[in-house]
Design an enzyme around this catalytic site. Sequence first.
Site, short mmCIF file in Angstrom:
data_model
loop_
_atom_site.label_atom_id
_atom_site.label_comp_id
_atom_site.label_asym_id
_atom_site.label_seq_id
_atom_site.Cartn_x
_atom_site.Cartn_y
_atom_site.Cartn_z
N ARG A 223 0.85 -1.19 0.00
CA ARG A 223 0.00 0.00 0.00
C ARG A 223 0.89 1.24 0.00
O ARG A 223 2.00 1.21 0.55
CB ARG A 223 -0.88 0.03 1.25
CG ARG A 223 -1.99 -1.00 1.25
CD ARG A 223 -3.13 -0.62 0.32
NE ARG A 223 -4.23 -1.57 0.36
CZ ARG A 223 -4.45 -2.50 -0.57
NH1 ARG A 223 -3.66 -2.64 -1.60
NH2 ARG A 223 -5.49 -3.31 -0.46
N HIS A 271 -1.84 0.89 -9.52
CA HIS A 271 -2.49 -0.09 -8.63
C HIS A 271 -3.16 -1.21 -9.46
O HIS A 271 -4.35 -1.47 -9.32
CB HIS A 271 -3.52 0.61 -7.73
CG HIS A 271 -3.83 -0.17 -6.48
ND1 HIS A 271 -4.00 0.42 -5.25
CD2 HIS A 271 -4.00 -1.50 -6.27
CE1 HIS A 271 -4.27 -0.51 -4.35
NE2 HIS A 271 -4.27 -1.69 -4.95
P1 NDP Z 1 -1.94 -11.96 4.14
O1 NDP Z 1 -2.82 -11.49 5.24
O2 NDP Z 1 -2.10 -13.34 3.60
O3 NDP Z 1 -0.41 -11.79 4.55
C1 NDP Z 1 0.09 -10.72 5.24
C2 NDP Z 1 1.44 -11.13 5.80
O4 NDP Z 1 2.07 -9.98 6.37
C3 NDP Z 1 1.31 -12.19 6.90
O5 NDP Z 1 2.23 -13.22 6.65
C4 NDP Z 1 1.62 -11.40 8.17
O6 NDP Z 1 2.29 -12.13 9.19
C5 NDP Z 1 2.56 -10.34 7.65
N1 NDP Z 1 2.53 -9.18 8.54
C6 NDP Z 1 1.46 -8.49 8.98
N2 NDP Z 1 1.84 -7.50 9.81
C7 NDP Z 1 3.19 -7.59 9.91
C8 NDP Z 1 4.16 -6.85 10.63
N3 NDP Z 1 3.81 -5.84 11.45
N4 NDP Z 1 5.44 -7.21 10.50
C9 NDP Z 1 5.81 -8.26 9.71
N5 NDP Z 1 4.93 -9.01 9.01
C10 NDP Z 1 3.63 -8.67 9.09
O7 NDP Z 1 -2.10 -10.89 2.95
P2 NDP Z 1 -1.86 -11.08 1.39
O8 NDP Z 1 -0.56 -11.73 1.19
O9 NDP Z 1 -3.05 -11.67 0.75
O10 NDP Z 1 -1.84 -9.55 0.92
C11 NDP Z 1 -0.86 -8.66 1.42
C12 NDP Z 1 -1.18 -7.25 1.00
O11 NDP Z 1 -0.92 -7.05 -0.39
C13 NDP Z 1 -2.62 -6.78 1.14
O12 NDP Z 1 -2.95 -6.49 2.48
C14 NDP Z 1 -2.64 -5.55 0.26
O13 NDP Z 1 -2.20 -4.43 1.01
C15 NDP Z 1 -1.59 -5.87 -0.80
N6 NDP Z 1 -2.22 -6.11 -2.10
C16 NDP Z 1 -1.91 -5.26 -3.14
C17 NDP Z 1 -2.46 -5.45 -4.38
C18 NDP Z 1 -2.08 -4.58 -5.53
O14 NDP Z 1 -2.69 -4.69 -6.59
N7 NDP Z 1 -1.10 -3.72 -5.40
C19 NDP Z 1 -3.38 -6.56 -4.65
C20 NDP Z 1 -3.63 -7.39 -3.51
C21 NDP Z 1 -3.07 -7.16 -2.29
P3 NDP Z 1 1.63 -13.38 9.96
O15 NDP Z 1 1.92 -14.59 9.09
O16 NDP Z 1 2.36 -13.42 11.25
O17 NDP Z 1 0.17 -13.09 10.12
C1 OXD Z 2 -6.36 -5.66 -3.11
C2 OXD Z 2 -5.89 -4.65 -4.04
O1 OXD Z 2 -6.20 -5.48 -1.89
O2 OXD Z 2 -6.29 -4.70 -5.22
O3 OXD Z 2 -6.89 -6.68 -3.58
O4 OXD Z 2 -5.10 -3.79 -3.69
#
Ligand code: NDP
Ligand code: OXD
Length: 308
Positions: A223, A271
């Site tokens: 983000r 995005h």
């Molecule tokens: P998940 O919830 O599957 O994974 C998030 C990961 O981040 C988890 O492994 C979590 O750890 C880790 N995490 C959370 N907080 C912290 C922290 N403070 N320090 C270290 N690690 C942390 O999410 P996704 O993989 O599905 O998606 C990730 C992000 O990608 C979304 O939230 C979104 O912001 C972004 N995104 C962007 C898109 C785009 O088009 N640009 C599209 C889709 C998503 P733990 O395993 O311990 O819970």
């Molecule tokens: C999502 C994104 O969170 O598109 O799926 O950013």
Amino acid sequence: MSLLYKADRDRGREWRALFAELAPDIEFRLWPEIGPPDDVRYLAAWQIPPDLLASLTKLEVLFSTGAGVDQFDLASLPPQVKLVRLIDPGIIAGMVEYVVWAALTLHRDMPDYLLAQREGRWAPLPLVPAQRRRIGVMGLGELGRAALAALRPFGFQLAGWNRSPRPIEGVRGFVGQAELPAFLGECDIFVCLLPLTAETRGILCRETLALLPKGAGLVNTGRGGHLVEADLLAALDSGQISAAVLDVAAEEPPAEGHPFYSHPKILLTPHIAAMTHAETAVRVVLDNIRRHESGAPMHGLVPRERGY
Ligand code: NDP
Ligand code: OXD
């Protein structure tokens, strides 16, 4: 029973057709035609207009139409309403393509070559073998793990940083704040795939960028709020960061004249790293509705207190 869809209207029409085919028992309503609000048990939304939630008195589940939930004001969501993010094979596939493209773009110095081409220079740079390039991914969730799996066959040295331990074959794991400096110190290229939470906002800032090896490349597909934009621009000016691939920005779209549009060392995309496709997303949401109805746990249920 009805579901209200409040996101992109064109995609909403695709959702409506799929619901009619796959779940004729669920009445699909496309915003702004919400019908009687107290029939709505499910809301699938990207952003929610103020006051909408207060009118949906029988709402049971809010489905995000994306992987993230940071766009919602969780304080305004009644405590009994379950919050579910989208874990969708279509989103994962899109993100994998983008991260592999971005990592290879930085690995093969494409920002330099694009500039050289525009300036009419023929300027070969040394070719670093993949085995000598270290790539790190922040956030080892659904997307981070899939991206690492796709990068592995190239032979890169891979590392991952996460809140809790997530052992992955072929990837050096780093856990929590205490191991963040060691992780960053080993990233020639690093990819942010964290969710945006109070803990991760502004995590890509002067202090953390300074911990990277000089000349590292940055990919932000998480983000815009993860990155302190002025700190990135300063790091690019000083050469601490050599180039950045950004799919997200603090304000989307960035204002006219924003330096990200014209900076020679930034590749900016609007995005689009991953996009939600009705064909896969509707099936995931329907599976979750059936789970919810039978009392089974839904995939992607978000613990409110955790925020992702
Ligand atoms: P998940 O919830 O599957 O994974 C998030 C990961 O981040 C988890 O492994 C979590 O750890 C880790 N995490 C959370 N907080 C912290 C922290 N403070 N320090 C270290 N690690 C942390 O999410 P996704 O993989 O599905 O998606 C990730 C992000 O990608 C979304 O939230 C979104 O912001 C972004 N995104 C962007 C898109 C785009 O088009 N640009 C599209 C889709 C998503 P733990 O395993 O311990 O819970
Ligand atoms: C999502 C994104 O969170 O598109 O799926 O950013």
